[in-house]
Design an enzyme around this catalytic site. Structure first.
Site, short mmCIF file in Angstrom:
data_model
loop_
_atom_site.label_atom_id
_atom_site.label_comp_id
_atom_site.label_asym_id
_atom_site.label_seq_id
_atom_site.Cartn_x
_atom_site.Cartn_y
_atom_site.Cartn_z
N LYS A 57 -3.77 -1.66 -8.21
CA LYS A 57 -2.71 -2.08 -9.00
C LYS A 57 -3.09 -3.14 -10.10
CE LYS A 57 -0.94 -4.22 -5.06
NZ LYS A 57 -1.91 -3.57 -4.42
N ILE B 205 4.23 5.72 0.71
CA ILE B 205 5.48 6.49 -0.04
C ILE B 205 4.78 7.51 -1.33
CG2 ILE B 205 7.62 6.50 -1.28
CD1 ILE B 205 7.82 3.73 -0.03
N THR C 181 -9.34 -2.75 5.07
CA THR C 181 -8.15 -2.24 5.90
C THR C 181 -8.00 -0.79 5.44
OG1 THR C 181 -7.34 -4.54 6.07
CG2 THR C 181 -5.71 -2.58 6.64
N LYS D 241 3.36 -3.16 -9.90
CA LYS D 241 3.71 -1.80 -9.41
C LYS D 241 4.80 -1.38 -10.41
CE LYS D 241 2.68 -3.00 -4.55
NZ LYS D 241 3.04 -3.41 -3.55
N GLY E 266 -0.17 -1.17 4.54
CA GLY E 266 -0.87 -1.04 5.94
C GLY E 266 -2.07 0.07 5.45
N GLU F 257 -1.96 6.90 -6.48
CA GLU F 257 -0.61 6.69 -5.72
C GLU F 257 -0.59 5.72 -4.52
OE1 GLU F 257 2.63 7.93 -4.76
OE2 GLU F 257 1.92 9.86 -5.02
N1 HSE Z 1 0.99 -7.44 -0.65
C1 HSE Z 1 1.98 -6.11 -0.74
C2 HSE Z 1 3.29 -6.35 -0.07
C3 HSE Z 1 1.08 -4.85 -0.15
O1 HSE Z 1 3.59 -7.34 0.66
O2 HSE Z 1 4.08 -5.31 -0.10
C4 HSE Z 1 -0.01 -4.58 -0.99
O3 HSE Z 1 0.66 -4.19 -2.45
#
Ligand code: HSE
Length: 426
Positions: free
Chosen positions: A105, A136, A14, A205, A302, A129
């Protein structure tokens, strides 16, 4: 500064497709703005036939070493995720002097030492990033716009899946399982959602954001992580009545010389900047010594939003030659605060038999641990057990956990007490 960046892309999923599409549509604009011509030279993916059908004018291979050995490629975009083989690919490419941009990550938060050491040594630059907050620009904001600030707190809604579930539970008054199913049907949650709903994704994250904020190494294994599976519709409704929303927050806070880093469901007052981050969106707030709070908001996942962050890293790395302009430079390991030392206000929710003396016994346990009650709420409902909601004044976490351990053992309590910390925003 390099005027032409020749990229090898590993992984045409993706986000990989998003990077290709973004450059098809906006490469000219990027050149106009920066003078830099970003090109994808080679794509590596095991599904070579599929990739060849979707791209033109680009070499396609299923062997990543073709990218490693191609001296004309200066930047590798790693988008396969996971620890191996991504770690070998990234480290081998960096040792050869190729800059690396990654959205990985898990690798960086769980097993990133070697990669960060290579970046710190100046062998090659590292951009990540895209690993945090999708589109973001949360890393570059800290590294450039906020560079003159000491960060006290990083706080974020860092996982879109869980934020979507919590928002739907409230909006439609549905239980967790129904909201999860809806998120899966719409593609916001994976078929196996464990990684998201148990807080691991947000944990990776907040570990990475803490590294950038404090310039210290942070390992995911030291982040205290709790997901949203124990949050019920009842908790969400009670929170709302009290003027709060429940969010899965990644929080990293400097307290004295120590750092408290965790992911947990948290009650935020309506006026908190992150309280209005709804659906699958992400929000990140930095609280800094010079600026005070600064909040970023946007799509946390996305293909195209994440591609935007990948391309941002590529362009910035091409603009800068100084090794201190790597994505990160780290000075030793962070000093973690021991679990249990934090002090905050709490929301407690229990199911209890409706008999004389019960509240006094619960209050007695809390009092023994020096926990002061701020409010108590009990509604008359049919059934053997009734919900009781208690909020406390600031309390020490260890005392809170010990008292809850005792309360859970009372014969008149059904199930375990739900404990949710309350954040304020002055
Ligand atoms: N699976 C993550 C989310 C997106 O739901 O935000 C990728 O880190």
């Amino acid at each position: 500064m390099r005027n032409v960046v020749r990229c090898g892309l590993i992984g045409f999923g993706t986000v990989g497709k998003g990077v290709y599409q973004l450059l098809q549509e906006n490469a000219h604009l990027i050149k106009l703005r920066t003078g830099i011509d970003v090109q994808i030279v080679t794509i590596c993916d095991l599904r070579t036939d599929l990739v060849r059908r979707e791209v033109s004018g680009i070499t396609v291979t299923d062997n990543w070493r073709d990218l490693l050995e191609d001296d004309s490629i200066d930047t590798i975009i790693e988008l396969i995720g996971g620890i191996e083989p991504a770690k070998t690919m990234i480290t081998e490419c960096m040792k050869k002097g190729k800059d690396v941009v990654t959205a990985n990550k898990k690798l960086l938060a769980e097993d990133g030492d070697q990669v960060f050491d290579l970046a710190n040594s100046g062998s090659a630059k590292l951009g990540f990033e895209a690993s945090i907050g999708g589109g973001i620009p949360c890393v570059v904001s800290l590294k450039s716009g906020l560079v003159g600030n000491r960060v006290h707190t990083v706080m974020g809604i860092l996982n879109g899946t869980t934020n979507y579930i919590l928002t739907r539970m409230y909006d439609k008054a549905i239980p967790f399982d129904d909201a999860l199913r809806e998120a899966q049907d719409l593609g916001f949650a994976e078929a196996d959602p464990t990684f998201d709903i148990e807080g691991h994704d947000a944990g990776h994250k907040i570990a990475l954001l803490s590294m950038i904020a404090y310039n210290k190494k942070v390992h995911f294994s030291n982040v205290q992580v709790q997901g949203i599976t124990r949050i019920t519709l009842l908790d969400i409704m009670y929170a709302y009545e009290m003027g709060y929303v429940i969010k899965l927050l990644g929080i990293s806070r400097k307290i004295g010389d120590e750092f408290d880093i965790r992911v947990q469901p948290t009650m935020l007052p309506f006026k908190h900047p992150l309280a209005s981050v709804r659906d699958e969106f992400n929000g990140i707030m930095y609280d800094n010594d010079m600026t005070g709070p600064v909040t970023l908001y946007g799509k946390g996942a996305g293909g195209l939003p994440t591609a935007s962050s990948v391309v941002s890293d590529i362009v910035q790395m091409a603009q800068k030659d100084n090794i201190y302009e790597n994505a990160i430079s780290l000075e030793g390991e962070i000093n973690y605060m021991a679990p249990g030392k934090r002090k905050c206000r709490y929301y407690l929710r229990l199911y209890s038999e409706d008999k004389a003396g019960i509240l006094a016994r619960v209050a007695g346990v809390l009092g023994n641990y020096d926990i002061s009650i701020a409010s108590v709420m009990q509604q008359e409902v049919e059934g053997t057990y009734v919900p009781i909601v208690i909020t406390t004044h600031g309390a020490n976490e260890e005392g809170m956990m010990r008292s809850i351990g005792e309360i859970n053992k009372f014969e008149f309590i059904s199930g375990d007490v739900v404990v949710i910390p309350v954040e304020d925003f002055e």
